[in-house]
Scaffold this motif. Structure first.
Motif, PDB file in Angstrom:
ATOM      1  N   GLY A 101     -28.813 -34.664  55.637  1.00 51.81           N
ATOM      2  CA  GLY A 101     -27.699 -33.873  55.157  1.00 51.81           C
ATOM      3  C   GLY A 101     -28.021 -32.342  55.045  1.00 51.81           C
ATOM      4  N   SER A 102     -27.112 -31.480  54.283  1.00 46.76           N
ATOM      5  CA  SER A 102     -27.079 -30.199  54.154  1.00 46.76           C
ATOM      6  C   SER A 102     -26.542 -29.920  52.567  1.00 46.76           C
ATOM      7  N   GLN A 103     -27.165 -28.711  52.406  1.00 49.40           N
ATOM      8  CA  GLN A 103     -26.401 -28.104  51.113  1.00 49.40           C
ATOM      9  C   GLN A 103     -25.948 -26.711  51.273  1.00 49.40           C
ATOM     10  N   TYR A 104     -24.745 -26.738  51.231  1.00 54.55           N
ATOM     11  CA  TYR A 104     -23.914 -25.258  51.385  1.00 54.55           C
ATOM     12  C   TYR A 104     -23.476 -24.729  50.163  1.00 54.55           C
ATOM     13  N   ARG A 105     -23.969 -23.266  50.246  1.00 53.68           N
ATOM     14  CA  ARG A 105     -23.610 -22.270  49.281  1.00 53.68           C
ATOM     15  C   ARG A 105     -22.776 -21.116  49.614  1.00 53.68           C
ATOM     16  N   TRP A 106     -21.712 -20.738  48.781  1.00 52.43           N
ATOM     17  CA  TRP A 106     -21.123 -19.451  48.985  1.00 52.43           C
ATOM     18  C   TRP A 106     -21.104 -18.733  47.788  1.00 52.43           C
ATOM     19  N   LEU A 107     -21.335 -17.418  47.854  1.00 52.01           N
ATOM     20  CA  LEU A 107     -21.300 -16.462  46.573  1.00 52.01           C
ATOM     21  C   LEU A 107     -20.510 -15.197  47.030  1.00 52.01           C
ATOM     22  N   SER A 108     -19.984 -14.692  46.186  1.00 53.94           N
ATOM     23  CA  SER A 108     -19.134 -13.380  46.374  1.00 53.94           C
ATOM     24  C   SER A 108     -19.146 -12.633  45.075  1.00 53.94           C
ATOM     25  N   VAL A 109     -19.259 -11.487  45.322  1.00 54.46           N
ATOM     26  CA  VAL A 109     -19.101 -10.366  43.938  1.00 54.46           C
ATOM     27  C   VAL A 109     -17.968  -9.502  44.295  1.00 54.46           C
ATOM     28  N   SER A 110     -16.989  -9.323  43.404  1.00 49.91           N
ATOM     29  CA  SER A 110     -16.085  -8.196  43.360  1.00 49.91           C
ATOM     30  C   SER A 110     -15.872  -7.560  42.294  1.00 49.91           C
ATOM     31  N   LEU A 111     -15.951  -6.116  42.597  1.00 46.12           N
ATOM     32  CA  LEU A 111     -15.967  -5.013  41.782  1.00 46.12           C
ATOM     33  C   LEU A 111     -14.405  -4.354  41.636  1.00 46.12           C
TER      34      LEU A 111
ATOM     35  N   GLN B 222     -22.987  -0.121  45.232  1.00 46.50           N
ATOM     36  CA  GLN B 222     -22.592  -0.889  46.494  1.00 46.50           C
ATOM     37  C   GLN B 222     -22.782  -2.316  46.350  1.00 46.50           C
ATOM     38  N   ALA B 223     -21.416  -3.167  46.444  1.00 46.37           N
ATOM     39  CA  ALA B 223     -21.287  -4.632  46.257  1.00 46.37           C
ATOM     40  C   ALA B 223     -22.535  -5.516  46.682  1.00 46.37           C
ATOM     41  N   CYS B 224     -22.811  -4.922  48.047  1.00 48.84           N
ATOM     42  CA  CYS B 224     -23.931  -6.057  48.736  1.00 48.84           C
ATOM     43  C   CYS B 224     -25.329  -5.800  48.235  1.00 48.84           C
ATOM     44  N   SER B 225     -25.404  -4.596  47.281  1.00 49.46           N
ATOM     45  CA  SER B 225     -26.789  -4.447  46.589  1.00 49.46           C
ATOM     46  C   SER B 225     -26.615  -4.684  45.304  1.00 49.46           C
ATOM     47  N   ALA B 226     -25.525  -5.344  44.889  1.00 47.93           N
ATOM     48  CA  ALA B 226     -25.348  -5.562  43.259  1.00 47.93           C
ATOM     49  C   ALA B 226     -26.350  -6.595  42.728  1.00 47.93           C
ATOM     50  N   LEU B 227     -26.875  -7.372  43.634  1.00 48.95           N
ATOM     51  CA  LEU B 227     -27.670  -8.549  43.155  1.00 48.95           C
ATOM     52  C   LEU B 227     -28.933  -8.312  43.772  1.00 48.95           C
ATOM     53  N   SER B 228     -30.083  -8.824  43.097  1.00 48.61           N
ATOM     54  CA  SER B 228     -31.442  -8.635  43.519  1.00 48.61           C
ATOM     55  C   SER B 228     -31.858  -9.458  44.779  1.00 48.61           C
ATOM     56  N   LYS B 229     -32.740  -9.234  45.719  1.00 54.11           N
ATOM     57  CA  LYS B 229     -33.244 -10.065  46.725  1.00 54.11           C
ATOM     58  C   LYS B 229     -33.831 -11.488  46.294  1.00 54.11           C
TER      59      LYS B 229
ATOM     60  N   ASP C 178     -11.073   2.365  49.188  1.00 57.13           N
ATOM     61  CA  ASP C 178     -11.600   3.191  48.367  1.00 57.13           C
ATOM     62  C   ASP C 178     -12.531   2.485  47.720  1.00 57.13           C
ATOM     63  N   GLU C 179     -14.045   2.460  48.156  1.00 61.83           N
ATOM     64  CA  GLU C 179     -15.081   1.751  47.537  1.00 61.83           C
ATOM     65  C   GLU C 179     -15.474   2.191  46.290  1.00 61.83           C
ATOM     66  N   SER C 180     -15.040   3.377  45.664  1.00 56.95           N
ATOM     67  CA  SER C 180     -15.298   3.718  44.411  1.00 56.95           C
ATOM     68  C   SER C 180     -14.195   3.094  43.358  1.00 56.95           C
ATOM     69  N   THR C 181     -13.400   2.538  43.813  1.00 57.26           N
ATOM     70  CA  THR C 181     -12.349   1.702  43.098  1.00 57.26           C
ATOM     71  C   THR C 181     -12.329   0.225  43.215  1.00 57.26           C
ATOM     72  N   ARG C 182     -12.553  -0.027  44.468  1.00 56.84           N
ATOM     73  CA  ARG C 182     -12.645  -1.517  44.934  1.00 56.84           C
ATOM     74  C   ARG C 182     -13.623  -2.040  45.809  1.00 56.84           C
ATOM     75  N   ALA C 183     -14.490  -2.867  45.545  1.00 54.90           N
ATOM     76  CA  ALA C 183     -15.421  -3.264  46.300  1.00 54.90           C
ATOM     77  C   ALA C 183     -15.776  -4.488  46.377  1.00 54.90           C
ATOM     78  N   SER C 184     -16.316  -5.392  47.293  1.00 57.39           N
ATOM     79  CA  SER C 184     -16.775  -6.659  47.229  1.00 57.39           C
ATOM     80  C   SER C 184     -17.799  -7.038  48.309  1.00 57.39           C
ATOM     81  N   CYS C 185     -18.619  -8.148  48.100  1.00 52.26           N
ATOM     82  CA  CYS C 185     -19.492  -8.499  49.161  1.00 52.26           C
ATOM     83  C   CYS C 185     -19.555 -10.110  49.010  1.00 52.26           C
ATOM     84  N   SER C 186     -19.971 -11.025  50.080  1.00 49.44           N
ATOM     85  CA  SER C 186     -19.926 -12.161  50.126  1.00 49.44           C
ATOM     86  C   SER C 186     -21.125 -12.705  50.819  1.00 49.44           C
ATOM     87  N   TRP C 187     -21.727 -13.928  50.446  1.00 49.53           N
ATOM     88  CA  TRP C 187     -22.763 -14.453  51.330  1.00 49.53           C
ATOM     89  C   TRP C 187     -22.722 -16.053  51.467  1.00 49.53           C
ATOM     90  N   ALA C 188     -23.035 -16.444  52.860  1.00 51.92           N
ATOM     91  CA  ALA C 188     -22.991 -17.863  52.933  1.00 51.92           C
ATOM     92  C   ALA C 188     -24.319 -18.367  53.217  1.00 51.92           C
TER      93      ALA C 188
END
Length: 278
Positions: free
Chosen positions: A109-119, A64-71, A90-100
């Motif tokens: 001010g503020s710090q902005y971060r964006w992370l994405s994992v694609s499989l 699961q792409a959204c579970s590929a990284l630890s908390k 087909d998530e068995s072939t292509r999967a992705s998840c992003s976090w903002a």
């Protein structure tokens, strides 16, 4: 009166011989044709056998792409970030998840971060080649695409060790206009990794908003490489867990089984759990 009849009979003799000769040649040609047909079948059979020997794909599924990284990793890279699972047929072939994530410091001010994992996983194909070969081609394309990103400035590419079979970091800066008309510099880090027949692409960028300072590129690079290594490990771990016999009673109490079950919830439930705990 007998002479003409004799001549006619004499003339008929060679014709019979010719017919017999043709019949004999025809029989020989038929044998050659059968031989050629047999050789063609043997050649086709050999070619078919060679095609069937294409190396089987090592990985048959994706985590699961959204579970590929630890908390912990998500907490460090995208504090209190919200996740979004990518769409896939087909998530068995292509999967992705992003976090903002937006870490506000009030008037400072503020710090902005964006992370994405694609499989992306490739199966072996008798016509196209083995899964790892196809993955290697896609890996090279992903690196080139990252290097050729529109608006990218100060592009730097470097190899990454200890992450799958091969990995490359592509880093660059890009600028966009903030609401108040001020230019904001975003620092992008893309790590493309390949582990056998699976390609893992991690995108991570950060920027300082409302006058906050631009994050350090080296720090972002280290974080992106850490995430890539962890995502690759999740691919390997999910395959190991899949090989474990689910019906084995002793397996249910093993650490690997517990690890596998912790990754089984859907992306939505995982994301919801993370947001509640954060």
């Amino acid at each position: 009166m007998r002479l003409p009849r004799l001549l006619v009979c004499a003339a008929a003799v060679p014709a019979v011989l010719v017919v017999a000769g043709c019949s004999s040649d025809s029989g020989s040609g038929s044998g050659d044709g059968a031989k050629r047909e047999s050789q063609a079948k043997a050649s086709a059979s050999t070619a078919g056998g060679a095609a069937k020997k294409v190396k089987a794909a090592t990985y048959k599924d994706l985590p699961q792409a959204c579970s590929a990284l630890s908390k912990k990793t998500l907490g460090d890279l995208v504090p209190k970030g919200t996740s979004k699972a990518g769409s896939s047929d087909d998530e068995s072939t292509r999967a992705s998840c992003s976090w903002a994530s937006l870490d506000s410091n009030g008037v400072k001010g503020s710090q902005y971060r964006w992370l994405s994992v694609s499989l992306m996983r490739f199966d072996s194909d008798v016509n196209r080649g083995s899964g790892d070969k196809l993955a290697a081609e896609y890996y090279a394309k992903q690196v080139k695409d990252a290097e050729a990103t529109d608006g990218a400035k100060s592009v730097k590419t470097s190899p990454v060790s200890g992450t799958g079979d091969e990995a490359t970091l592509v880093r660059y800066d890009s600028k966009y206009e903030e609401k108040k008309g001020k230019d904001v510099t975003s620092r992008q880090q893309t790590v493309v990794s390949r582990v056998d027949n699976v390609v893992v692409t991690v995108d991570y960028n950060g920027s300082g908003l409302a006058g906050d300072k631009t994050p350090d590129a080296s720090d972002l690079s280290k974080d992106a490489q850490k995430a890539a290594k962890e995502a690759v490990a999740s691919v390997v771990d999910s395959a190991s867990a899949a090989k474990s016999p689910s019906s084995d009673a002793s397996a249910s109490t093993s650490p690997s089984s517990k690890s596998s079950s912790s990754k089984s919830p859907s992306a939505k439930s995982s994301a919801s759990s993370d947001s509640k705990k954060d």
